[in-house]
Design an enzyme around this catalytic site. Structure first.
Site, PDB file in Angstrom:
ATOM      1  N   TYR A 156     -15.344  -2.990   0.334  1.00 25.54           N
ATOM      2  CA  TYR A 156     -13.851  -3.344   0.557  1.00 25.54           C
ATOM      3  C   TYR A 156     -13.124  -2.234  -0.314  1.00 25.54           C
ATOM      4  CZ  TYR A 156      -9.718  -5.777   1.773  1.00 25.54           C
ATOM      5  OH  TYR A 156      -8.528  -6.364   2.518  1.00 25.54           O
ATOM      6  N   LYS A 163      -5.122  -4.834  -2.443  1.00 26.26           N
ATOM      7  CA  LYS A 163      -4.685  -6.185  -2.307  1.00 26.26           C
ATOM      8  C   LYS A 163      -4.281  -6.958  -3.664  1.00 26.26           C
ATOM      9  CE  LYS A 163      -5.019  -6.669   2.249  1.00 26.26           C
ATOM     10  NZ  LYS A 163      -3.892  -6.851   3.142  1.00 26.26           N
TER      11      LYS A 163
END
Ligand code: NAD
Ligand code: 0WE
Length: 256
Positions: A156, A163
């Site tokens: 990720y 995020k």
């Protein structure tokens, strides 16, 4: 009567009928909200326009969030058409595909800049443009995050860092806009098969693992996210701001 009757909302991030933004749009529409939908580029317009029209959207406009001009034009149009705005749903993210494999250590300067620009800064830019239209209307801004902001999820990578910045932005924006009665929250959604998840190596394994480990022994649905977004958009969450609400069938509470 729907809980959002009389409210006007803009939804950024519908790409197709699998998009989280589309799940949210359907739920907000069902509860009486009038919706504006945006698309990023002409290729997306072909897919988004029929979906938006099926919910009776009055305005369907381009908004590539890397363009300050497109953001400004979007909110000018909303102001002149509706005279105000109650809801913003920000459901978009982007990183170069080659940043979503291998090591975070190898993130390029440009890859970092792009991921944080599209996936985190855009919330600030959109919220700033929306705020003047929301004054005195108990506005609500909702964005979409993921567990990779909090813990390392292999591959990720720079999206996890984006995020984390997005979730911190939710708190700072909540503090700035609370005095104007505008709330800002995030939904941290569990993995779900959308366009943004297509082609991610081992995504099937991630879904399978979520299913095994989550207290509810299943993965989330678009309806699950729609319901949580409805809560955060409605006055039933009037005392909630700066929050990150996990909609992950309980996955994040497990330690082992
Ligand atoms: P999706 O591909 O359906 O939606 C992503 C959207 O981002 C697309 O509509 C795309 O057009 C838009 N976008 C990309 N670059 C843009 C730009 N420059 N300007 C405007 N829009 C742009 O995928 P999704 O899974 O529905 O993703 C929506 C949000 O949910 C994202 O923030 C994603 O990080 C988040 N999320 C997804 C999952 C998952 O497993 N699918 C889990 C948690 C959070
Ligand atoms: O936020 C996301 C995905 C965001 C995303 C996806 C893509 C794929 C296509 C951002 N940019 C791009 N760029 C592309 O070119 N998710 C939460 C879904 C996701 O993505 C992962 C995951 C999960 C979960 C990537 C690696 C590991 C896990």
């Amino acid at each position: 009567m729907g809980v959002l009757e009389g409210k006007v909302g803009v939804i950024l991030g519908v790409a197709n009928e699998r998009s989280i933004a589309w799940g949210i749009a359907q739920t907000l529409h069902k509860e009486g909200a009038q919706l504006v939908m945006t698309y990023a580029g002409e290729i997306m317009e072909k897919r988004v326009r029929p979906l938006a029209e099926s919910l009776g959207a009055k305005l369907i406009l381009p908004c590539d969030v890397t363009s300050d001009e497109q953001i400004a034009r979007l909110f000018e149009s909303i102001g002149s058409t509706f005279g105000g705005l109650d809801l913003v749903v920000h459901s978009l993210a982007f990183a170069n595909r080659d940043e979503l494999k291998g090591r975070y250590l190898d993130t390029s300067r440009e890859g970092f800049r792009l991921a944080l620009d599209v996936s985190a800064y855009s919330l600030v830019a959109v919220t700033r443009a929306a705020a003047p239209l929301m004054r005195g209307r108990r506005g609500s801004v909702v964005t979409l995050s993921y567990y990779g902001a909090e813990k390392v999820i292999p591959q990720y990578n720079v999206m996890g860092v984006a995020k984390a910045a997005l979730e911190a932005s939710v708190r700072y924006l909540a503090a700035d806009l609370g005095p104007d009665g505008i709330r800002v929250n995030a939904i941290s959604a569990g993995p779900i098969k959308t366009l943004a998840a297509a082609g991610i190596a081992q995504f099937r394994d991630m879904l399978h693992q979520a299913e095994q480990r989550a207290p509810m022994r299943r993965t989330i649905t678009l309806e699950d996210v729609g319901g949580a977004a409805l809560f955060l958009c409605s006055d039933w969450s009037a005392g909630v701001t700066g929050e990150v609400l996990h909609v992950d069938c309980g996955y994040h509470v497990m330690g082992a």
